[in-house]
Design an enzyme around this catalytic site. Structure first.
Site, mmCIF file in Angstrom:
data_model
loop_
_atom_site.group_PDB
_atom_site.id
_atom_site.type_symbol
_atom_site.label_atom_id
_atom_site.label_comp_id
_atom_site.label_asym_id
_atom_site.label_seq_id
_atom_site.Cartn_x
_atom_site.Cartn_y
_atom_site.Cartn_z
ATOM 1 N N ALA A 236 38.838 43.345 44.040
ATOM 2 C CA ALA A 236 39.429 43.642 42.732
ATOM 3 C C ALA A 236 40.195 44.971 42.683
ATOM 4 C CB ALA A 236 38.343 43.587 41.654
ATOM 5 N N ASP B 96 34.120 41.719 40.134
ATOM 6 C CA ASP B 96 35.522 41.434 39.842
ATOM 7 C C ASP B 96 35.831 41.533 38.353
ATOM 8 O OD1 ASP B 96 37.109 40.186 42.384
ATOM 9 O OD2 ASP B 96 34.951 39.916 42.554
#
Length: 353
Positions: A53, A244
């Protein structure tokens, strides 16, 4: 990075282009992909040449700048309209990782707020992408050090378990969950890291293990379904994973398999930590049920290289992420400290994020 250094920087601006470590080729090859077009950056994110991420966020920021350089007009409104198309292309690449959307939003906000010529907007966009890159590296180092403070004090030398790759490769460098591991290793608190292989793309076996080997960190790779057995035998003292997207209530989306790991950690009374920058918290979502879950190509399940693993006629389900409920998370380690999932709303109220 080369064979004589252990620094890993997956996203680098170099010679008017973005140099990405091709993570689809590790550990067999250590190669770079040069990206000079926004469209190619979108493909690199989609195909996981760059992944994780925070790293996706950094790459997307540079992608916005590259897109800006491809727009040839001096008209501000026309420029911004075209830049919106670039932003939408990049947003469509990976739906779950909120850092992607956070970085794009930050870049677009700067574009709209910058007064002056189109060339001046482009320059500010470049500077902002570099700032995002530098900030992420500093953030990860702070996450690592904050994580060290909340790890179990006993025994003196810890064995940690992680899932997927939340290391330098997944960030601008150093890592989130693996940043905690690095800090523990640096301070002499780490005996060993156990790394889940992380089916179906094997990021733990390929990427996390590779990072540890580069730095001499003792690492043992296990299959995803071995974690409970290792815990029962007393081999694991704490679990640290990345994220994430984190909802406002602390529910956390991370690589598929994280939820089951949290469940078995709870069953064995083992601390389960999530390590992530504050930019990963999505306060627009009240809980994890609202987090979009990316589904990927079923070939990731039924095929490894040129080898087909399953019989013809079988069907497949390949969600890339799952959501761990907040109740199974001991603490969320951020650059500002470690917080219980229920404390996140208070951070927003205090304008910490």
């Amino acid at each position: 990075m080369n064979s004589s250094t252990n620094q890993v920087y997956p996203v680098i601006w170099h010679n008017n282009a973005v140099s990405l470590i091709d993570q689809t080729r590790i550990p067999n090859e250590y190669t770079f992909v040069e990206i000079s077009r926004s469209e190619d950056m979108a493909v690199a994110i989609k195909t996981m040449i760059v992944r994780g991420a925070p790293a996706i966020g950094v790459a997307a920021a540079y992608g916005i700048y590259l897109g800006a350089t491809e727009i040839h007009t001096d008209n501000r409104d026309e420029f911004l309209n075209h830049l919106e198309n670039v932003a939408e292309m990049l947003r469509s690449t990976r739906p779950t990782a909120v850092n992607l959307f956070w970085a794009i939003s930050r870049m677009m906000k700067i574009a709209y707020e910058t007064l002056g010529t189109v060339d001046e907007i482009k320059q500010v966009l470049f500077q902002t992408a570099q700032i995002i890159n530098a900030e992420d590296l500093q953030t990860c180092q702070a996450i690592g050090d904050n994580g060290l403070k909340v790890l179990p004090s006993n025994p003196e030398k810890l064995t940690l378990l992680t899932h997927c790759n939340a290391g330098a490769l997944a960030t601008a460098g150093y890592g989130t969950a693996l940043g905690v591991v690095r800090s523990a290793w640096r301070e002499g608190r780490l005996a060993r890291l156990f790394a889940d292989e992380t089916r179906p793309r094997l990021q733990g076996a390929k990427l996390t293990a590779w990072e540890c080997v580069q730095e001499g960190i003792p690492v043992t790779v296990i299959t995803d379904n071995m974690a409970a057995h290792c815990m029962k035998r007393g081999l694991i003292h704490a679990v640290v994973v990345g994220a994430d997207r984190i909802a406002a209530n602390g529910d956390t989306a991370n690589k598929i398999g994280t939820y089951s790991l949290a469940l078995v950690s709870k069953a064995h009374n083992i601390p389960f930590f999530v390590a992530a920058p504050l930019s990963t918290i999505d306060f627009s979502l009240s809980d994890g049920d609202q987090i979009p879950i990316e589904e990927r190509d079923p070939a990731e399940i039924y095929q490894v290289g040129d080898t087909i693993l399953t019989p013809s006629g079988a069907e497949f389900y390949n969600p890339a992420f799952d959501v761990t409920p907040a109740e199974f998370i001991t603490g969320i380690i951020t650059e500002k400290g470690t917080f219980a999932p229920g404390e996140l709303r208070r951070l927003q109220e205090k304008q910490v994020v």
